[in-house]
Motif scaffolding. Structure first.
Motif, PDB file in Angstrom:
ATOM      1  N   UNK A  24      10.207  57.099  59.317  1.00  0.00           N
ATOM      2  CA  UNK A  24      10.467  56.157  60.474  1.00  0.00           C
ATOM      3  C   UNK A  24       9.433  55.645  61.143  1.00  0.00           C
ATOM      4  N   UNK A  25       9.534  54.734  62.033  1.00  0.00           N
ATOM      5  CA  UNK A  25       8.551  54.240  62.886  1.00  0.00           C
ATOM      6  C   UNK A  25       7.418  55.104  63.439  1.00  0.00           C
ATOM      7  N   UNK A  26       8.049  56.194  63.827  1.00  0.00           N
ATOM      8  CA  UNK A  26       6.912  57.471  64.274  1.00  0.00           C
ATOM      9  C   UNK A  26       6.254  58.220  63.502  1.00  0.00           C
ATOM     10  N   UNK A  27       6.240  58.001  62.111  1.00  0.00           N
ATOM     11  CA  UNK A  27       5.712  58.602  61.280  1.00  0.00           C
ATOM     12  C   UNK A  27       4.375  57.882  60.755  1.00  0.00           C
ATOM     13  N   UNK A  44      12.637  65.757  47.928  1.00  0.00           N
ATOM     14  CA  UNK A  44      13.429  66.654  48.572  1.00  0.00           C
ATOM     15  C   UNK A  44      12.403  67.939  48.833  1.00  0.00           C
ATOM     16  N   UNK A  45      11.583  68.265  47.858  1.00  0.00           N
ATOM     17  CA  UNK A  45      10.593  69.490  48.159  1.00  0.00           C
ATOM     18  C   UNK A  45       9.430  69.120  49.053  1.00  0.00           C
ATOM     19  N   UNK A  46       9.266  67.841  49.189  1.00  0.00           N
ATOM     20  CA  UNK A  46       8.121  67.558  50.150  1.00  0.00           C
ATOM     21  C   UNK A  46       8.605  67.610  51.455  1.00  0.00           C
ATOM     22  N   UNK A  47       9.917  67.952  51.896  1.00  0.00           N
ATOM     23  CA  UNK A  47      10.493  68.045  53.026  1.00  0.00           C
ATOM     24  C   UNK A  47      10.219  67.115  53.954  1.00  0.00           C
ATOM     25  N   UNK A  48      10.477  65.801  53.676  1.00  0.00           N
ATOM     26  CA  UNK A  48       9.863  64.866  54.419  1.00  0.00           C
ATOM     27  C   UNK A  48      10.709  64.830  55.819  1.00  0.00           C
ATOM     28  N   UNK A  49      10.029  64.927  56.827  1.00  0.00           N
ATOM     29  CA  UNK A  49      10.715  64.739  58.240  1.00  0.00           C
ATOM     30  C   UNK A  49      10.435  63.360  59.077  1.00  0.00           C
ATOM     31  N   UNK A  50      11.339  63.003  59.594  1.00  0.00           N
ATOM     32  CA  UNK A  50      11.304  61.817  60.563  1.00  0.00           C
ATOM     33  C   UNK A  50       9.934  62.129  61.591  1.00  0.00           C
ATOM     34  N   UNK A  51       9.086  61.055  61.645  1.00  0.00           N
ATOM     35  CA  UNK A  51       7.979  61.053  62.481  1.00  0.00           C
ATOM     36  C   UNK A  51       6.914  61.835  62.016  1.00  0.00           C
TER      37      UNK A  51
END
Length: 300
Positions: A42-45, A13-20
């Motif tokens: 996801x595949x774009x990351x 949560x705190x790493x604030x992981x975003x798609x891509x």
């Protein structure tokens, strides 16, 4: 294969992981954190990871390959992060603990509960192992590392007992020597070999020597808004992390008397959180008892 990761939910949560996004797991271990990150981006990351342990790398490659192929694991210490990554990233995680498989596999020599040859190397190509430290270091040098890396108050008596008992071949042999060199009252608090084994492990793997520079290098790789997380497991690690994070989150000392702080001398990061394990997690995983999670975010 890896135990339930310490503070896993909070870490993600705190790493604030975003798609891509682009993320780095500085200590991949057995991919407990990396597998969750890889699913979330996801595949774009892109996921980069580091480890020195051949067995951990092989296992993690297989585990992560079932999720995607947009990851790379480098067989290297995280101190070399800047040599392998030449782009800015959205988040970096350091989990400084020894993984459960390393502790649980007796032959690795990390555990004072299981008999094995003295080893404790995270990187099996490291020429220095625990057997050398235990059997070849002088009394003075042994005492120093037990004080410094183990914060062991009985360092002198333990070091003397080790020197007197040489040669020492196995972990249980060493643990018994330590046990017999300290007062009975001390044995009842926690395992008397815990701090000595910690100190030897840190010495073998040069863990503290490289930590400060590695954290600073990692911060330099962050994008603005990117987050840096460190999970530490003993006070020596945490003191280093806290020191670096405090500096990054403070204005330059030369601005103390200035009415306005110039942007280029202002804090480079802001504190997000510092947390310790919940009671429930301690019940579920007592190895997490001394862990701390610190998180900062880059602001310039």
């Amino acid at each position: 294969m890896k135990h339930k990761s310490v503070l896993l939910e909070e870490v993600i949560n705190y790493l604030n992981v975003k798609q891509g996004g682009i993320y780095v797991d500085a200590t991949v271990g057995y991919a407990g954190h990396s597998s969750v990150i890889l699913r979330k981006i996801g595949k774009e990351g892109v996921l980069f990871a580091f480890d020195q342990d051949d067995e951990a790398i092989e296992y993690s490659n297989e585990r992560l390959s079932k999720i995607g192929n947009n990851f790379t694991i480098f067989k290297s210490n995280f101190v070399n992060m800047k040599k392998y990554i030449n782009e800015n990233v959205d988040g970096i995680l350091f989990d400084l603990g020894v993984s459960s498989p390393q502790l649980d596999e007796a032959e690795r020599g990390f555990s004072f509960h299981k008999d094995a040859p003295l080893d404790m190397r995270m990187d099996q190509s490291n020429p220095l192992d625990a057997k050398i430290v235990v059997n070849e270091y002088s009394y003075q040098k042994l005492t120093e590392i037990l004080f410094k890396f183990g914060e062991e108050k009985y360092a002198k008596s333990i070091a003397k007992a080790i020197v007197d008992a040489r040669p020492i071949e196995t972990t249980l042999e060493l643990a018994e020597i330590i046990k017999n060199s300290v007062p009975i009252s001390y044995r009842n608090k926690s395992h008397p070999a815990r701090k000595t084994f910690q100190a030897i492990r840190i010495e073998v793997n040069h863990e503290l020597d490289i930590l400060e520079s590695s954290i600073r290098d990692a911060f330099d790789l962050l994008k603005i808004g990117g987050r840096l997380e460190v999970i530490s497991f003993h006070s020596l690690e945490d003191k280093i992390v806290a020191k670096v994070f405090k500096e990054l989150c403070s204005d330059d000392i030369s601005t103390k008397k200035l009415p306005v702080v110039p942007f280029e001398l202002s804090a480079r990061a802001k504190k997000i959180v510092k947390i310790t394990p919940s009671d429930d997690e301690l019940d579920d995983n007592n190895r997490s008892r001394s862990s701390k999670l610190r998180v900062i975010e880059r602001i310039r």
